[in-house]
Design a protein around this motif. Structure first.
Motif, short mmCIF file in Angstrom:
data_model
loop_
_atom_site.label_atom_id
_atom_site.label_comp_id
_atom_site.label_asym_id
_atom_site.label_seq_id
_atom_site.Cartn_x
_atom_site.Cartn_y
_atom_site.Cartn_z
N GLU A 1 32.39 47.89 38.46
CA GLU A 1 33.96 48.31 38.02
C GLU A 1 35.13 48.26 37.34
N ARG A 2 34.72 47.09 36.34
CA ARG A 2 35.14 46.85 35.07
C ARG A 2 34.86 46.19 34.20
N ILE A 3 34.52 46.82 32.62
CA ILE A 3 34.19 45.90 31.75
C ILE A 3 35.39 45.05 30.97
N GLY A 4 35.30 44.38 30.88
CA GLY A 4 36.18 43.18 30.03
C GLY A 4 35.36 43.22 28.64
N LYS A 5 36.11 42.57 27.79
CA LYS A 5 35.24 42.24 26.41
C LYS A 5 34.42 41.49 26.25
N THR A 6 34.08 40.41 26.66
CA THR A 6 32.99 39.13 27.19
C THR A 6 32.26 39.83 29.11
N SER A 7 33.37 40.24 30.04
CA SER A 7 33.09 40.27 31.68
C SER A 7 32.94 41.56 32.15
N ILE A 8 32.74 41.03 33.04
CA ILE A 8 31.91 42.60 33.67
C ILE A 8 32.42 42.00 35.95
N THR A 9 33.23 43.35 36.32
CA THR A 9 33.41 43.36 37.37
C THR A 9 32.08 43.60 38.14
N VAL A 10 32.07 43.13 39.36
CA VAL A 10 30.99 44.56 40.34
C VAL A 10 30.84 44.23 41.25
N ARG A 11 30.90 45.47 42.43
CA ARG A 11 31.72 45.16 44.13
C ARG A 11 29.89 45.41 44.21
N VAL A 12 29.86 44.59 45.23
CA VAL A 12 28.82 44.66 46.30
C VAL A 12 28.89 44.72 48.01
N GLU A 13 27.95 46.00 48.39
CA GLU A 13 27.92 45.84 49.81
C GLU A 13 26.41 45.63 50.60
N VAL A 14 26.52 45.25 51.67
CA VAL A 14 25.17 45.04 51.60
C VAL A 14 25.53 45.29 53.36
N TRP A 15 24.18 46.40 53.59
CA TRP A 15 24.47 47.31 54.75
C TRP A 15 23.17 47.19 55.03
N ALA A 16 22.49 46.52 56.69
CA ALA A 16 21.69 46.06 57.90
C ALA A 16 20.91 47.54 58.05
N GLU A 17 20.50 47.55 58.04
CA GLU A 17 18.91 48.08 58.71
C GLU A 17 18.43 47.78 60.40
N ARG A 18 19.08 48.12 61.62
CA ARG A 18 19.23 47.67 62.26
C ARG A 18 18.07 47.43 63.27
N ASN A 19 17.51 47.92 64.55
CA ASN A 19 16.66 47.62 65.73
C ASN A 19 16.08 48.89 65.26
N LEU A 20 15.19 48.18 65.12
CA LEU A 20 13.93 49.83 64.40
C LEU A 20 13.05 50.55 65.68
N PRO A 21 13.49 50.35 67.67
CA PRO A 21 12.84 51.60 68.27
C PRO A 21 14.18 52.16 68.04
N SER A 22 15.63 52.49 67.78
CA SER A 22 17.14 53.10 67.66
C SER A 22 17.76 52.60 66.35
N PRO A 23 17.14 53.22 65.99
CA PRO A 23 17.86 52.72 64.18
C PRO A 23 19.14 52.59 63.74
#
Length: 148
Positions: free
Chosen positions: A99-121
């Motif tokens: 999302e952003r890079i500073g002089k010494t720091s970096i900000t990151v966005r993370v999204e987690v997605w779940a694949e579920r119910n394998l018979p009908s995913p």
């Protein structure tokens, strides 16, 4: 801090389930896939939030480590939202975007997605977070991110 536009490391990859599931983050990098096991569950059968947070921290660190070309440290969890419970056997895909890079720091966005119910995913977003990492030297002191 000097802000720079986000940097993409690799082309984004989305899981395919008979076509593109609606809403998957096509502008993010797939950085980790993991399946929670029974040992990761609480007494109600849901996966512990702390286990999910650890996976998010690992996934969030992938792009900053590549950009820093060295050690980094997590310095802040700016936002963390649990949207849906995670169950044993869900296949989690963790996507990240700088999302952003500073002089010494970096900000990151993370999204987690779940694949579920394998018979009908189907795929659902279960978590989203913003984390900040700092590039550090061998003594643990902040250092400037490489700029090339």
């Amino acid at each position: 801090m000097n802000d720079q536009p986000a940097t993409s490391i690799a082309p984004p990859i989305a899981p395919r389930l008979g076509g593109d599931p609606a809403g998957l983050p096509t502008d993010m990098n797939l950085v980790l896939r993991v399946m929670p096991m029974p040992a990761d569950a609480n007494p109600n059968g849901d996966i512990f939030g702390g286990w999910i947070m650890a996976q998010v921290d690992l996934a969030g660190a992938v792009l900053p480590m590549r950009l820093a070309r060295g050690r980094i440290a997590t310095v802040a969890v700016n936002q963390f939202i649990f949207k849906q419970p995670v169950s044993v056997g869900d296949l989690l895909s963790l996507y990240a975007r700088v999302e952003r890079i500073g002089k010494t720091s970096i900000t990151v966005r993370v999204e987690v997605w779940a694949e579920r119910n394998l018979p009908s995913p189907h795929v659902v977003k279960v978590t989203e977070a913003n984390l900040t990492y700092v590039a550090i030297d061998s003594q643990g002191n902040p250092r400037v991110f490489p700029r090339d």
